[in-house]
Design an enzyme around this catalytic site. Structure first.
Site, PDB file in Angstrom:
ATOM      1  N   THR A 192      14.089   4.880  23.962  1.00 15.44           N
ATOM      2  CA  THR A 192      14.514   3.664  23.260  1.00 15.44           C
ATOM      3  C   THR A 192      15.460   3.999  22.119  1.00 15.44           C
ATOM      4  O   THR A 192      16.548   3.424  21.987  1.00 15.44           O
ATOM      5  CB  THR A 192      13.276   2.909  22.717  1.00 15.44           C
ATOM      6  OG1 THR A 192      12.512   2.421  23.819  1.00 15.44           O
ATOM      7  CG2 THR A 192      13.683   1.738  21.830  1.00 15.44           C
ATOM      8  N   ILE A 208      12.688   4.487  14.854  1.00 12.93           N
ATOM      9  CA  ILE A 208      11.857   3.385  15.363  1.00 12.93           C
ATOM     10  C   ILE A 208      10.389   3.698  15.039  1.00 12.93           C
ATOM     11  O   ILE A 208      10.046   4.826  14.703  1.00 12.93           O
ATOM     12  CB  ILE A 208      11.985   3.181  16.896  1.00 12.93           C
ATOM     13  CG1 ILE A 208      11.566   4.468  17.647  1.00 12.93           C
ATOM     14  CG2 ILE A 208      13.368   2.752  17.307  1.00 12.93           C
ATOM     15  CD1 ILE A 208      11.357   4.256  19.140  1.00 12.93           C
ATOM     16  N   GLY A 259      10.459   4.277  27.418  1.00 13.49           N
ATOM     17  CA  GLY A 259       9.753   5.289  26.655  1.00 13.49           C
ATOM     18  C   GLY A 259      10.175   5.254  25.198  1.00 13.49           C
ATOM     19  O   GLY A 259      11.219   4.697  24.851  1.00 13.49           O
ATOM     20  N   CYS A 260       9.371   5.836  24.333  1.00 15.87           N
ATOM     21  CA  CYS A 260       9.656   5.772  22.893  1.00 15.87           C
ATOM     22  C   CYS A 260      10.908   6.567  22.539  1.00 15.87           C
ATOM     23  O   CYS A 260      11.827   6.058  21.893  1.00 15.87           O
ATOM     24  CB  CYS A 260       8.448   6.234  22.089  1.00 15.87           C
ATOM     25  SG  CYS A 260       7.768   7.828  22.588  1.00 15.87           S
ATOM     26  N   TYR A 261      10.948   7.829  22.968  1.00 13.39           N
ATOM     27  CA  TYR A 261      12.148   8.626  22.679  1.00 13.39           C
ATOM     28  C   TYR A 261      13.405   7.993  23.283  1.00 13.39           C
ATOM     29  O   TYR A 261      14.431   7.893  22.608  1.00 13.39           O
ATOM     30  CB  TYR A 261      11.987  10.051  23.203  1.00 13.39           C
ATOM     31  CG  TYR A 261      11.048  10.951  22.418  1.00 13.39           C
ATOM     32  CD1 TYR A 261      11.217  11.148  21.043  1.00 13.39           C
ATOM     33  CD2 TYR A 261      10.031  11.657  23.047  1.00 13.39           C
ATOM     34  CE1 TYR A 261      10.371  12.009  20.339  1.00 13.39           C
ATOM     35  CE2 TYR A 261       9.187  12.520  22.344  1.00 13.39           C
ATOM     36  CZ  TYR A 261       9.361  12.693  20.990  1.00 13.39           C
ATOM     37  OH  TYR A 261       8.543  13.544  20.302  1.00 13.39           O
TER      38      TYR A 261
END
Lengths: 340, 340, 340, 340
Positions: C153, C312, C149-151
């Site tokens: 990572t 990111i 997931g983005c968070y």
């Protein structure tokens, strides 16, 4: 490997040129400089370059630049270019100038619009206007390229097929242009403070923007007669992108499909101009971070009016990527190298 | 009618004070000034005032200001206020200072955080911190009001009920604050150029922002013990609004409902603090263009952690409207006059 | 040439995968599909692809997909992946799943956080978490990759060096996360209407976001003990970018330089993690359109508190480019192919 | 106190009407409704109203609305108004309709542009177009007011002085209009998703927007001849504001000053139209949150071309505040009550 220098590497355009050249397999960035208080790593100025470049940006040292480069991009404000370009040209370097200094052939007009006398008449004559779709053959031989302005790039490409085919009333051209804020360059100015632009919309320099004579010079050449197009730019609360909505009268009734066909044929072999099918017009995000100029067309039959919508990324086809396209042409590299 | 002057009328806060006072039935704006190149109609600087004010903005003329005003708002940067406030106070004028110059009681701390020695120790002592929810009675008698900083306003109001009721670990306070760009004032600076802020997000002055000593001074008073809260501000690509997400440990397990009840009781009679029901937290648009500080609360039972989310409009409760609220209190006007 | 399919090509992540793969010299996009009303040219959905791809997007036809692809990216919402991944795996295709369906090892937790029973327990066991910096060796052998997931990572990369070196109090982790709006996917929803997000700022799902168990699962592995980090996400009015400001207590006093050295050493050989020098922290634009995770560190000595700021691009390292990085690893391509 | 109802209170326009009426001393909001899943406090839908209103929003109950209101604002989409307005009119209520249903006199045109047959021809005849600057006397007697569209408000006010004085070529009018995203209403639609609009710019419905017949109907009345103005709207990445740049040919050469004088005279007694001095044109923020229409004028002598730049807040003069202005006129309240 071609050794390339970037004068004015701390502006938005300079940054973009660096960005593009880092992916260009036949080029080495051998020199960067800018008006700067003290020498600084380029990756400190633009942390996105951390670990990707190892260049120090200092004030311009012409001698050093000449020694280390085969070609220089001048990504500096007008007035500055005409002071430094002659030195590079004299040293037999290729110069791609992104300022306005070598675009106007008439130095009186330069004085009128830029407020000072031109200092390098000699080189104006040999400067080639770097719009590859119209002047590719001349660019191949050029020593000094006047890279087009952002607004003119979209306007000229949008009107070229119509003007050369003589289907429009050359007295009727109205260009309503809209640009994101990077178009103004990267400089401290209250006018470009975030909260002055965000959630606001304005027209500016109505029919008196300095890109007008550039647009008109080239439209006139295309039409083989003097054109004075109307031009009104607007500032849009976004970073990048230019959209121009152009209104022009048709000489005689012509169908939308005929005109679209005409445009598609005109740009048939051009990799970076995309003419849309009927019923579609470009948005700025369609061209974001590309070297494309996208063009949509619509006709109002009753009024014999042609609507042209053109979109470019002002930092790319409107500046940096078009400059690299010109470099590719001069050196015989594949034209889309670094620009895919 | 009260005659009111605004020193620093060309900033975002000054503009907002003018805006509010134009609707205030008991006030007349009798004087405006700012650091300015040449005298200019205020409606020329802010065309939104066209036809609404007939005021000329020139550089500060203290004598003229004293003659024409009963009260002055100083909407100027720190360092400037302490040079001009004494003159107004000496002339028996009420001063509401929106800079940081009279907020810190400890002049050593002032020097540490603002980088220069304080020049008006005398008046610091009598300055009243203009946070009406905590200091209303003192404000009534004040001659010099230190209008709170934007970040401190939200932080102190968000923590006051918890600290005075001693339910939290005073060593555990972490304030993660986010602000729109007008918080930085209206000045030319590359850092606040549109394209530097738009589509970008950053933390800045991590745990070293000059609002920290102000926050800690007042949190310490509320808790009756020295507090050093952690404070990290962030710059958000929007014009207005502050949101603070505050993390603090509970001394012992307490239900969300108990804490919400405690907060609602604490602010029961306050017209401008709104405590949300369980399950809800404020967004910045809920308070846009209002004098409200909205507070939402949530508890993590297992971790005995309290989350506080507080929202204000940085130009309103964080500056201009709170200043007017203070004026209303000093003069016995209905407290929400001009602020509804 | 590797034949690659993209299931869910009309979302922001799917679009980005197409974008990246178009520049990847060892890959051919052989299949695209999405939940769609009727088959449409991909370049009609995303006009930026005009002239660059010649793909038609239709609803998923598993048989056709299996025939035409060696590998599929599943850029679909959770719940969908676990229904289609098994079919591709059974046909011996490599699956890189960008949904949450194969990230959590504990299916009870899956049910708790995603609100339904998991339908493919079997494959969960063999799924490899696609965070190359931690699991590169396992990724090389993987058939099914659960792309992070983005968070998570950003959170996991930001905390990994601190946790594995045991310098922090694992009970003290607070992650204050901020994300641009593309993080929510591309779907019609009033909550994501332009004017609901623009000029607004909010916290949401405070300490109850579905990425929490994912973050905690991997932080716990790194620390070899159960971790329950506090996690509060915020929605920022911008398109792309995640910034996480992380607060964590040091076990014992440690200098900023020591910690920076520790982090630099940990990520020494990693091409896509950049640890900043003292005094600097990343902004989201530093990583825009890159596969980088940038990390800045700061220490408050008195409070023995470590601040970690990680940035990111949520669509890149947080989704699409990390997925391509994983593909490169599986197939033994140079890891940065297509990602420079 | 006038009892007022708002049908469609959950849209941006409805919200704004509530906002304005809360400050109106002669009005009580006695009824609110909207298409809604279940009854909800209005302050829950718009938390900014917390503590300010105590209204519950439910689906429309015409009987209840009739009982509790003297006047209703219909802030609903077209097609809906013509179904409910007749019931209120029959019950002798004043109706101010903000939809397009009663603006066009020609029902064939309605069908052409809105795609369905009109269901209430009877009331169209008596509907008065609520543009006070042109139709104030008729508005005083009106039972049914067709509140103007946002684009038409700016266009008609911008052109009225030129058309009535017959100084322009009525065949030459080109309106290049730009609007913020709230103009589209508050509804879930992928087209208005944040990341589709932010950092993007587009023209839409080129010369085929449904506001065209409305504009042309009223321009034709002003000019006493059939006008078919060209109209191209654009969507701007901002919440609020309309800017229209209008190009029109002068019948004979006329100086900028003469035209500005003409405009200033035309709007001399109008409190909400501000004509700018020579050299200045409005920006949208000049009119944000006001009922003003600001107009700037410029002449190109050589081309005998007149440039008109007009700005309004689309939610205010373009919708909500103009509706309240109309209410004030009908009831003989001071025209700027609640609108200062």
């Amino acid at each position: 490997m071609l050794n390339v220098g970037i004068v004015g590497a701390t502006g938005y355009t300079g940054e973009k040129i660096v960005d593009i050249l880092l992916k260009h397999p036949q080029v080495r960035i051998s020199y960067v400089c800018a008006k700067i208080e003290k020498a600084q790593e380029l990756s400190e100025i633009f942390p996105k370059f951390l670990g990707k470049v190892d260049l120090v940006c200092d004030n311009l040292n012409v001698e050093k630049a000449i020694k280390s480069c085969d070609l220089v991009f001048l990504a500096v404000p007008h007035k500055i270019s005409m002071e430094i370009a002659p030195m590079f040209l004299k040293a037999d370097k290729i110069v791609i100038d992104l300022s306005a200094d070598y675009r106007l052939k008439n130095i009186e007009e330069y004085k009128t619009w830029y407020g000072l006398a031109h200092k390098d008449k000699k080189n104006i004559e040999n400067a080639i206007y770097g719009l590859p779709e119209l002047y590719r053959e001349r660019i191949k031989q050029a020593k000094l390229i006047a890279n087009p302005g952002c607004y003119p790039t979209a306007a000229i490409l949008a009107l070229a097929p119509a003007l050369t085919s003589e289907i429009v009333d050359t007295n009727s051209i109205i260009i309503d242009a809209k640009s994101g804020a990077t178009g103004a360059g990267r400089k401290a100015s209250l006018d470009f403070f975030f909260s002055e632009i965000n959630e606001n919309l304005k027209a500016y320099k109505i029919n008196e923007h300095q890109h007008m004579p550039e647009i008109n010079q080239f439209l006139s050449i295309l039409a083989s007669k003097k054109i004075n197009a109307v031009f009104v730019p607007h500032l849009i609360p976004m970073n990048r992108g230019i959209l121009e909505t152009i209104y022009v009268k048709l000489n005689k009734a012509k169908s939308e499909n005929d005109i679209i066909t005409l445009y598609k044929r005109f740009y048939k072999t051009e990799p970076f101009v995309r003419v849309y099918d009927a019923g579609k017009v470009p948005q700025t995000r369609n061209v974001l971070d590309t070297n494309c100029c996208d063009i949509g067309l619509k006709v109002d039959k009753n009024k014999k009016l042609l609507f042209i919508v053109a979109a470019i990324d002002n930092l790319m086809k409107g500046a940096a990527s078009q400059a690299v396209q010109n470099m590719n042409i001069v050196y015989g590299f594949k034209e889309d190298t670094g620009l895919k």
